[in-house]
Each structure stands twice: as structure tokens, then as C-alpha cells.
Design a protein around this motif. Structure first.
Motif, PDB file in Angstrom:
ATOM      1  N   ASP A   1     -34.884  13.884 -34.927  1.00 55.83           N
ATOM      2  CA  ASP A   1     -35.867  14.789 -35.513  1.00 55.83           C
ATOM      3  C   ASP A   1     -35.117  15.867 -36.300  1.00 55.83           C
ATOM      4  O   ASP A   1     -34.184  16.479 -35.780  1.00 55.83           O
ATOM      5  CB  ASP A   1     -36.686  15.422 -34.375  1.00 55.83           C
TER       6      ASP A   1
ATOM      7  N   LYS B   1     -33.968  14.587 -42.668  1.00 58.97           N
ATOM      8  CA  LYS B   1     -35.261  14.296 -43.304  1.00 58.97           C
ATOM      9  C   LYS B   1     -35.154  13.074 -44.218  1.00 58.97           C
ATOM     10  O   LYS B   1     -36.020  12.188 -44.189  1.00 58.97           O
ATOM     11  CB  LYS B   1     -35.744  15.517 -44.099  1.00 58.97           C
TER      12      LYS B   1
ATOM     13  N   THR C   1     -42.822  13.750 -37.538  1.00 61.17           N
ATOM     14  CA  THR C   1     -42.579  14.674 -38.650  1.00 61.17           C
ATOM     15  C   THR C   1     -43.834  14.815 -39.517  1.00 61.17           C
ATOM     16  O   THR C   1     -44.216  15.930 -39.899  1.00 61.17           O
ATOM     17  CB  THR C   1     -41.397  14.169 -39.500  1.00 61.17           C
TER      18      THR C   1
END
Length: 304
Positions: free
Chosen positions: A107, A179, A257
């Protein structure tokens, strides 16, 4: 920005985790002239690497005490936490100004928090997840998606380029590397699921599997994942190069997310359910191509 230049080796470097990717990365660093110290929960894996010219360490702490750059190539956030802060963990043994390179898929918020935690201890951190598979890792040809302080890149020297053909610098703080990696995993997971669905339909309709593979891999519907993973299906070889459960985890991170910002991901959600179904059916530790086994009424290729 992408860079693929090679800088001069800069002494010792440590690699924690000698799985499919970490073993190849350690080998690439050794070939580049680094003195590579390694540690793995399987002591025999570290000893095997030492027999080829590396240095085996019993714990992450022992490794970290000897190396100013520690590269962590473990499966998930929990294992990364254990490498750093568990019994025999690296963080307490690292000298001020040393660098921790985090290569796991986690994450993004976890990576951001790790950077802050290590900065408070006077340590540098690089958010640096990886992609490309075991063969590319062994050849030093993988992709690394990085983000971190300029000081962290300076400390890494040429080690990143020794491990990866493409090192992308995506920001001056942790977060963007992770990301971009989970967006890559969204595509990878959806492509594997779609490839399995297409091959399953072909089998159901009585199309020869090898002929279907040949046509698709030379047609517009092909993808890297179809070409790579459906070859495993044709060979009836589900040895886990990347397991079903990896995509249960990684697509879960993708959905977490997106959920935080209420962003819809209908294809990723469906693919996640497919991998969940495969895992629940007992295929979690098989190669992720085993997601094809969830389809009813088909006869999969068998080993000769």
C-alpha cells in the motif's frame, strides 16, 4: 524520468530475500562488482549464494551492520516490517545515513509511513517496487519504479542501475513508486484473468489450444501476459513463478487504494474475484496462470 546508465560499483550492499526476484538481483549486483551480503529465512538459500561468491548473513541485523545499502525483496508489508523492526531486524543495526531500498508491492501509505519512520532514525529510504519477473531480474533487465529523497538516490549510487534496465524516478518522497506499481499490477492481473478467460473459451469450443495460442500471439488481441502465462497452461506447468495468491494480495491493494477515493474499478474487481475463487479452490500457491482452473466444463492440456 528514466535512466539506464551504469555507475561504478561502490563496495558492499545487502539483499534480504532470495526468492524469484531477489536471487537474480543479488546476482546482478555481484556481477557489477559489488560485495553482496545476503539474508533469507531459508538459510540454505543464503549459503548457496555465498558458495557462488557472496556473503551469507544469519539475520537482517547482521547484514545491516555490514552494509550501508540494504535492499529488501520480500513478499509484502508484513514481511518488510519484520525485516526492519522484527527480532534481528535491520533498522536498529543500520548506521546513520544508511539506505533501505524497499522493493515489495505494498500500500503506498505503508511506504510513506516507512520513510517517515526511518527518517526519524536518521536513515534514508527509497520506495522502489520492481517488475519484470525472475528471468529479467536474473539478467539485470527488470524495471524499478522509485521515489525518494535526493540523498537516498545519491547513497544508492549505481546499485539501482546494476539491478534494473529501467530505473524510473517518480518523485522526491516515497509514495509514487508504490502507486505506479499497483497500477501496473492492476493491468497485469486483469490481463492474466482475461487471457485465462479467452483460453478457457477456446477450450470449451473445441479449438486446439496450441493453435489458438499461435494465432493470438500473432494477432491484435495478444498481450505480454497472454503470451507468457498461457504458455504455462499449454505446458501444464503451474510451478509458481508468481502465485495466484500474489494477485489476491496485489489486486486487493489496488482496490483498497481506489476505495479510499471512491474510484470505481470494475475490471480490477472482477479479476480480483477470479483470483480469490482460484485461491479458495486450492490453487493459491500455484502459478497465477492457474486462475484458468476456475472455469467449468473445460479439459486443460496435460503434461506429455
Amino acid at each position: 524520468m528514466s535512466t539506464n546508465s551504469t555507475a561504478a560499483p561502490q563496495g558492499r550492499i545487502g539483499v534480504v530475500g532470495l526468492g524469484a526476484m531477489g536471487r537474480g538481483m543479488a546476482g546482478s549486483l555481484r556481477r557489477a562488482g559489488y560485495e553482496v551480503h545476503v539474508c533469507d529465512v531459508r538459510a540454505e538459500a543464503a549459503q548457496a549464494f555465498a558458495a557462488e561468491g557472496g556473503v551469507a548473513c544469519a539475520t537482517p541485523a547482521e547484514l545491516a551492520a555490514r552494509c550501508e545499502v540494504v535492499v529488501s525483496v520480500v513478499v509484502n508489508a508484513a514481511q518488510t516490517e519484520a525485516v526492519l523492526f522484527g527480532e534481528g531486524g535491520a533498522a536498529a543495526a543500520m548506521q546513520p545515513g544508511s539506505l533501505f531500498v524497499m522493493c515489495s508491492t505494498v500500500d503506498p501509505n505503508v511506504s510513506i509511513a516507512l520513510e517517515a519512520r526511518l527518517e526519524a532514525m536518521g536513515l534514508l529510504y527509497l520506495d522502489a517496487p520492481i517488475s519484470g519477473g525472475a528471468a529479467r531480474a536474473a539478467a539485470g533487465q527488470m524495471t524499478m519504479m522509485t521515489a525518494g529523497r535526493p540523498q537516498a538516490y545519491a547513497k544508492a549510487g549505481g546499485s539501482l542501475e546494476a539491478m534494473a534496465a529501467q530505473v524510473y524516478r517518480l518523485g522526491d518522497r516515497a509514495g509514487n513508486g508504490s502507486k505506479v506499481k499497483i497500477i501496473n499490477q492492476l493491468l497485469a492481473g486483469v490481463h492474466i484473468a482475461a487471457a485465462a478467460e479467452a483460453m478457457a473459451l477456446g477450450l470449451r469450443e473445441g479449438v486446439d489450444a496450441a493453435a489458438l495460442y499461435e494465432v493470438i500471439t500473432h494477432s491484435a488481441g495478444n498481450s505480454w501476459m497472454f503470451e507468457n502465462r498461457m504458455a504455462h497452461v499449454l505446458a501444464a506447468d503451474y510451478t509458481p513463478l508468481s502465485a495466484v495468491d500474489i494477485f489476491v494480495k496485489d489486486l486487493g491493494l489496488v482496490l483498497d487504494t481506489a476505495r479510499a477515493s471512491k474510484f470505481p474499478l470494475p475490471l480490477a474487481s472482477t479479476a480480483h474475484q477470479m483470483f480469490m475463487q482460484a485461491s479458495t479452490a486450492g490453487f493459491g500457491r500455484e502459478d497465477d496462470a492457474a486462475v484458468i482452473k476456475i472455469f467449468p466444463g473445460i479439459t486443460l492440456p496435460q503434461r506429455p
